[in-house]
Design a protein around this motif. Structure first.
Motif, PDB file in Angstrom:
ATOM      1  N   GLY A 412       8.764   4.111  -8.777  1.00 30.45           N
ATOM      2  CA  GLY A 412       7.734   3.572  -7.604  1.00 30.45           C
ATOM      3  C   GLY A 412       6.267   3.164  -7.887  1.00 30.45           C
ATOM      4  N   GLY A 413       5.634   3.103  -7.153  1.00 31.03           N
ATOM      5  CA  GLY A 413       4.147   2.553  -7.380  1.00 31.03           C
ATOM      6  C   GLY A 413       3.264   2.723  -6.310  1.00 31.03           C
ATOM      7  N   VAL A 414       2.004   2.577  -6.237  1.00 32.40           N
ATOM      8  CA  VAL A 414       1.427   2.404  -5.203  1.00 32.40           C
ATOM      9  C   VAL A 414       0.944   1.040  -4.840  1.00 32.40           C
ATOM     10  CG1 VAL A 414      -1.044   3.357  -3.818  1.00 32.40           C
ATOM     11  CG2 VAL A 414       0.785   4.460  -4.991  1.00 32.40           C
ATOM     12  N   VAL A 415       0.861   0.486  -4.063  1.00 29.73           N
ATOM     13  CA  VAL A 415       0.364  -0.829  -4.070  1.00 29.73           C
ATOM     14  C   VAL A 415      -1.988  -1.204  -4.132  1.00 29.73           C
ATOM     15  CG1 VAL A 415      -0.260  -3.255  -2.669  1.00 29.73           C
ATOM     16  CG2 VAL A 415       1.802  -2.046  -2.215  1.00 29.73           C
ATOM     17  N   GLU A 416      -2.000  -1.655  -5.173  1.00 25.30           N
ATOM     18  CA  GLU A 416      -3.219  -1.397  -5.644  1.00 25.30           C
ATOM     19  C   GLU A 416      -4.703  -3.241  -5.157  1.00 25.30           C
ATOM     20  OE1 GLU A 416      -3.762  -0.725  -9.635  1.00 25.30           O
ATOM     21  OE2 GLU A 416      -3.985   1.232  -9.785  1.00 25.30           O
ATOM     22  N   ALA A 417      -3.870  -3.947  -4.883  1.00 23.58           N
ATOM     23  CA  ALA A 417      -4.220  -5.495  -4.644  1.00 23.58           C
ATOM     24  C   ALA A 417      -3.165  -5.539  -3.995  1.00 23.58           C
ATOM     25  CB  ALA A 417      -4.629  -5.842  -4.917  1.00 23.58           C
ATOM     26  N   ASN A 418      -3.491  -7.009  -2.633  1.00 15.32           N
ATOM     27  CA  ASN A 418      -2.740  -8.355  -2.366  1.00 15.32           C
ATOM     28  C   ASN A 418      -3.292  -8.909  -1.906  1.00 15.32           C
ATOM     29  OD1 ASN A 418      -0.949  -9.524  -1.097  1.00 15.32           O
ATOM     30  ND2 ASN A 418      -0.845  -8.270   1.028  1.00 15.32           N
ATOM     31  N   ASP A 419      -3.240 -10.326  -2.912  1.00 14.75           N
ATOM     32  CA  ASP A 419      -3.737 -10.933  -2.458  1.00 14.75           C
ATOM     33  C   ASP A 419      -3.836 -12.859  -1.550  1.00 14.75           C
ATOM     34  OD1 ASP A 419      -2.867 -12.796  -4.159  1.00 14.75           O
ATOM     35  OD2 ASP A 419      -4.357 -12.794  -5.774  1.00 14.75           O
ATOM     36  N   GLY A 420      -2.280 -12.153  -1.035  1.00 15.65           N
ATOM     37  CA  GLY A 420      -1.126 -13.046  -0.029  1.00 15.65           C
ATOM     38  C   GLY A 420      -0.506 -14.193  -0.769  1.00 15.65           C
ATOM     39  N   GLU A 421      -0.878 -13.452  -2.732  1.00 17.26           N
ATOM     40  CA  GLU A 421       0.443 -14.696  -3.299  1.00 17.26           C
ATOM     41  C   GLU A 421       0.920 -13.851  -4.243  1.00 17.26           C
ATOM     42  OE1 GLU A 421       1.267 -17.992  -3.201  1.00 17.26           O
ATOM     43  OE2 GLU A 421       0.192 -17.857  -1.497  1.00 17.26           O
ATOM     44  N   LEU A 422      -0.022 -12.644  -4.846  1.00 15.31           N
ATOM     45  CA  LEU A 422       0.553 -11.543  -6.047  1.00 15.31           C
ATOM     46  C   LEU A 422       0.017 -10.034  -5.470  1.00 15.31           C
ATOM     47  CD1 LEU A 422      -0.951 -13.044  -9.712  1.00 15.31           C
ATOM     48  CD2 LEU A 422       0.899 -12.395  -8.618  1.00 15.31           C
ATOM     49  N   ILE A 423       1.218  -9.188  -5.241  1.00 14.67           N
ATOM     50  CA  ILE A 423       0.722  -8.240  -5.154  1.00 14.67           C
ATOM     51  C   ILE A 423       1.143  -6.619  -6.551  1.00 14.67           C
ATOM     52  CG2 ILE A 423       1.468  -6.012  -3.780  1.00 14.67           C
ATOM     53  CD1 ILE A 423       3.203  -7.472  -1.848  1.00 14.67           C
ATOM     54  N   THR A 424      -0.443  -7.068  -6.614  1.00 11.99           N
ATOM     55  CA  THR A 424      -0.474  -5.878  -7.746  1.00 11.99           C
ATOM     56  C   THR A 424      -0.076  -4.109  -7.730  1.00 11.99           C
ATOM     57  OG1 THR A 424      -2.321  -7.159  -8.255  1.00 11.99           O
ATOM     58  CG2 THR A 424      -1.739  -4.656  -9.783  1.00 11.99           C
ATOM     59  N   VAL A 425       0.949  -3.824  -8.180  1.00 10.76           N
ATOM     60  CA  VAL A 425       1.357  -2.433  -7.927  1.00 10.76           C
ATOM     61  C   VAL A 425       1.136  -1.543  -9.535  1.00 10.76           C
ATOM     62  CG1 VAL A 425       3.474  -0.958  -7.695  1.00 10.76           C
ATOM     63  CG2 VAL A 425       3.163  -3.175  -6.638  1.00 10.76           C
ATOM     64  N   ARG A 426       0.652  -0.387  -8.938  1.00  7.75           N
ATOM     65  CA  ARG A 426       0.098   0.654 -10.468  1.00  7.75           C
ATOM     66  C   ARG A 426       2.038   1.822  -9.986  1.00  7.75           C
ATOM     67  NH1 ARG A 426      -0.992   6.096 -10.716  1.00  7.75           N
ATOM     68  NH2 ARG A 426      -2.416   4.991  -8.358  1.00  7.75           N
ATOM     69  N   VAL A 427       2.452   1.560 -11.282  1.00  8.43           N
ATOM     70  CA  VAL A 427       3.246   2.393 -11.675  1.00  8.43           C
ATOM     71  C   VAL A 427       3.351   3.712 -11.007  1.00  8.43           C
ATOM     72  CG1 VAL A 427       5.342   2.654 -12.550  1.00  8.43           C
ATOM     73  CG2 VAL A 427       4.695   0.880 -12.562  1.00  8.43           C
ATOM     74  N   THR A 428       3.976   4.691 -10.248  1.00  5.84           N
ATOM     75  CA  THR A 428       3.468   6.492 -10.848  1.00  5.84           C
ATOM     76  C   THR A 428       4.833   6.981 -10.836  1.00  5.84           C
ATOM     77  OG1 THR A 428       4.282   5.971  -8.275  1.00  5.84           O
ATOM     78  CG2 THR A 428       1.570   5.981  -9.031  1.00  5.84           C
ATOM     79  N   HIS A 429       5.585   6.165 -10.378  1.00  2.00           N
ATOM     80  CA  HIS A 429       7.137   7.326 -10.692  1.00  2.00           C
ATOM     81  C   HIS A 429       8.197   6.161 -11.519  1.00  2.00           C
ATOM     82  CE1 HIS A 429       5.449   9.200  -7.002  1.00  2.00           C
ATOM     83  NE2 HIS A 429       6.384  10.176  -7.629  1.00  2.00           N
ATOM     84  N   ALA A 430       8.065   6.528 -13.222  1.00  2.00           N
ATOM     85  CA  ALA A 430       9.407   5.831 -13.349  1.00  2.00           C
ATOM     86  C   ALA A 430      10.289   6.785 -14.750  1.00  2.00           C
ATOM     87  CB  ALA A 430       8.818   4.726 -14.199  1.00  2.00           C
ATOM     88  N   GLY A 431      11.579   6.284 -15.646  1.00  2.00           N
ATOM     89  CA  GLY A 431      11.326   8.123 -16.205  1.00  2.00           C
ATOM     90  C   GLY A 431      10.673   8.238 -17.163  1.00  2.00           C
ATOM     91  N   ALA A 432      11.636   9.196 -18.259  1.00  2.00           N
ATOM     92  CA  ALA A 432      10.078   9.208 -18.908  1.00  2.00           C
ATOM     93  C   ALA A 432      10.150   8.591 -19.934  1.00  2.00           C
ATOM     94  CB  ALA A 432      10.828  11.152 -19.820  1.00  2.00           C
ATOM     95  N   GLU A 433      11.791   7.883 -20.646  1.00  3.69           N
ATOM     96  CA  GLU A 433      11.458   6.880 -22.059  1.00  3.69           C
ATOM     97  C   GLU A 433      10.910   5.391 -20.870  1.00  3.69           C
ATOM     98  OE1 GLU A 433      12.079   7.133 -25.042  1.00  3.69           O
ATOM     99  OE2 GLU A 433      11.908  10.048 -24.064  1.00  3.69           O
TER     100      GLU A 433
END
Length: 638
Positions: A412-433
């Protein structure tokens, strides 16, 4: 509850009066004033049900005449469920009456039955009411009839059908299709998101041949791909297939690795079950011959061959083999080399992207292959990981701050930016490893309101290819009644209006619009609903999944619409040969639906048989949500 719950009217809030010492020694719940209050409250409930029906008179008129009773019953149920009647239910139970907890299939008749019993208890004449659209018995019969019209007759041993998703091998392996049919498959599912029209037709052809051979009947459901919201391809490093024998704890071979060999022209892309080699080798080889090949590690391996049929060899080996596409193979008989050929195309090796919390992931509008993050010698990220997002509309409508989930909620993640060509996602949920993200995995933007049709240009073209052999068409990514109407229009244009329709409920908008979606589906029956529990869990929250699937089951039973229980059914058994306890419990719960769907896997034939056994056992215990009290063997032990 779907936006239909309002506060209960004051008259529906029973309160027990103070005890009267001179009154007969009767339970408080049977006090005459309580009974009158219940009569009044239930009368208001009935009026609310009829009021909603009257408000949708035009919608009912558009329904197929044979299904109008079901549409009216759905509206009656929705009218009741606009109110919280829990206090009313408690008082009804206190009077020894039905609590209305199973009124879905015959709502008005259930209310009228309780009203009649209340009138008898009070000694007053029952108020005259015109009968509802279905009686207490007809509602369940209508659901059974509608399920039969859509999904075919159920087997004798169980009421819940089994749907099986076809792997690519089903296009060229008629034996697999026949084995699935013999194991208990009632509906073949062909997914248009994979393979091509020629493969789909071959799967259908194999099924019809298997029906003639076995005497069993099976429907064909074709799932349109819809506006795919998935990850794109990853950068490939080559073609490779790993084969290894099964060994015991001491490393001794229990079963050799086994694979089928076919002419490369017959099977251009290898799978875990078969690979292509030179056609001349397949024609020339005889039982006892050997195939020699050097694998990706430079190790020489020898496979023992046996003839399976005119077009297929079976190869076995007792060592691990890392086989590369294009590898040179030699056919040997005793001490003579007869022929030299090469391995055909094998599955591409594309390492997954590994993501950790706080990593950055770029979703690209262009379809370039994705890749993992680029790091320097010290491990510092020089360029973040990137992968293609297949839905163009995402780059037009996703906003910063909105959540995004991948692979059924594993990342899971949160969208930090969208310029119409790239959506920048910061990952908030991932496994410990770290968690691995692969190609063709689902992407969910649960808070984004997409304004797009469920039917794409590809879907419309695919419809033309499948209407000749399909019994059912499943509409993916439904969001509104307009999507259903659009599909109905195209089916009628193609002269295929008789085909059944399955509406896949897999996003927040479809769930919130479900009453209107069901009414639209009843215009062109037979119709069913598939509960895509994986996507719904991500869209609405895992903690709400149980509640949401209950609500879908309730509404569909009220509309007499059959339900297909889908997503990760017995997945461990299908993929690894061993089910978990939770999977077995889930499989038993699927007996409440009219059909349970299995996905593909190496052990799918065994899984189909296993599910059939579970559903057969549950059939003697439960019908929908109502327990059926057969005799229990353990009762004889006391």
């Amino acid at each position: 509850m779907l936006g239909f719950v309002n506060a209960i009217p004051a008259a529906m809030k029973p309160s027990t009066p103070a005890p009267d010492a001179s009154a007969p020694a009767l339970p408080d719940a049977l006090n005459a004033r309580v009974l009158q209050r219940l009569l009044s409250a239930l009368g208001e409930i009935r009026a609310a049900a009829l009021q909603l029906e009257a408000a949708h008179a035009a919608d009912i008129e558009a329904i197929e005449p044979a299904y109008r009773a079901s549409a009216r019953n759905l509206l009656h149920y929705l009218g009741v469920r606009r109110h919280d009647i829990r206090a009313l239910q408690a008082d009804l139970v206190g009077c020894g009456l039905s609590s209305l907890s199973n009124m879905e299939s015959s709502t008005l008749a259930s209310i009228d039955s309780v009203l009649a019993n209340l009138a008898r208890l009070t000694g007053s004449p029952a108020a005259p009411h015109p009968p509802g659209p279905v009686d207490l018995r007809t509602g369940a019969l209508l659901l059974a009839d509608h399920a039969r019209a859509l999904l075919g007759a159920p087997p004798q041993a169980r009421a819940t059908r089994i749907m099986v998703t076809m792997p690519s091998e089903a296009a060229h392996d008629p034996r697999l299709v026949r084995e699935l049919l013999e194991a208990g498959m009632d509906v073949m599912r062909i997914n248009c998101a994979h393979d091509d029209a020629a493969s789909w037709k071959a799967m259908a052809r194999h099924l019809r041949a298997a029906e003639r051979q076995t005497g069993r009947r099976c429907r064909i459901q074709v799932d349109l791909a819809g506006p795919k919201l998935r990850t794109g391809a990853l950068r490939e490093l080559g073609q490779l297939l790993k084969l290894k024998p099964e060994r015991d704890a001491f490393g001794r071979v229990l079963r050799p690795a086994r694979i089928e060999l076919v002419g490369a022209g017959t099977q251009p892309v290898g799978t875990a079950a078969r690979i292509g080699v030179g056609a001349a080798i397949v024609r020339r080889a005889a039982d006892g011959d050997r195939l020699r090949v050097r694998d990706a590690r430079g190790k020489s391996r020898e496979l023992a061959l046996a003839r399976q049929d005119a077009h297929t060899l079976v190869a076995e080996l007792g060592h691990s083999l890392y086989l590369q596409g294009g590898a040179v193979v030699e056919l040997w008989r005793e001490d003579s080399r007869l022929l030299t050929g090469s391995v055909g195309r094998l599955p591409a090796v594309a390492p997954p992207i590994v993501l950790h919390r706080d990593d950055t992931l770029l979703l690209t509008r262009t379809a370039a292959p994705g890749c993992d993050a680029v790091r320097d010698a010290a491990g510092k990220v020089e360029a973040p990981a990137r992968i293609h997002c297949t839905l163009d509309a995402a780059f037009l409508q996703v906003r910063p701050g909105e959540p995004v989930w991948f692979d059924d909620g594993r990342i899971g993640g949160v969208v930090e930016a969208n310029d119409g060509e790239l959506i920048t996602v910061r990952v908030t949920h991932a496994g410990a490893e770290g968690s691995r993200l692969r190609a063709e995995k689902g992407i969910n933007f649960p808070e984004t309101q997409f304004a797009l049709s469920a039917l794409t240009d590809k879907d419309i073209a695919d419809l033309e290819a499948v209407v000749g052999f399909a019994d059912i068409v499943a509409l993916s990514f439904v969001r509104s009644a307009a999507d259903v109407t659009c599909l109905e229009d195209h089916l009628h244009r193609l002269g295929a209006g008789q085909l059944g329709i399955v509406l896949k409920i897999e996003n927040r908008q479809a769930f919130e619009n479900l009453p209107g979606v069901l009414l639209a589906g009843l215009r062109s029956p037979p119709v069913g609903v598939m509960v895509a529990r994986g996507d719904l869990a991500v869209e609405l929250g895992f903690e709400r999944l149980s509640e949401v699937q209950e609500e879908i089951l309730w509404l569909c039973e009220a509309a007499h619409v059959p339900v297909i229980w889908a997503t990760q059914m017995l997945e461990g058994l299908a993929k690894k040969g061993v089910p978990s306890r939770a999977e077995v419990t889930d499989a038993a719960a699927s007996a409440r639906a009219e059909c349970a769907m299995l996905n593909k896997g190496p052990y799918i034939v065994e899984t189909t048989r296993f599910l059939g056994d579970i559903l057969g056992r549950m059939h003697s215990h439960q019908a929908k949500r109502r327990p059926t009290l057969r005799s229990l063997a353990v009762s004889q032990k006391v």
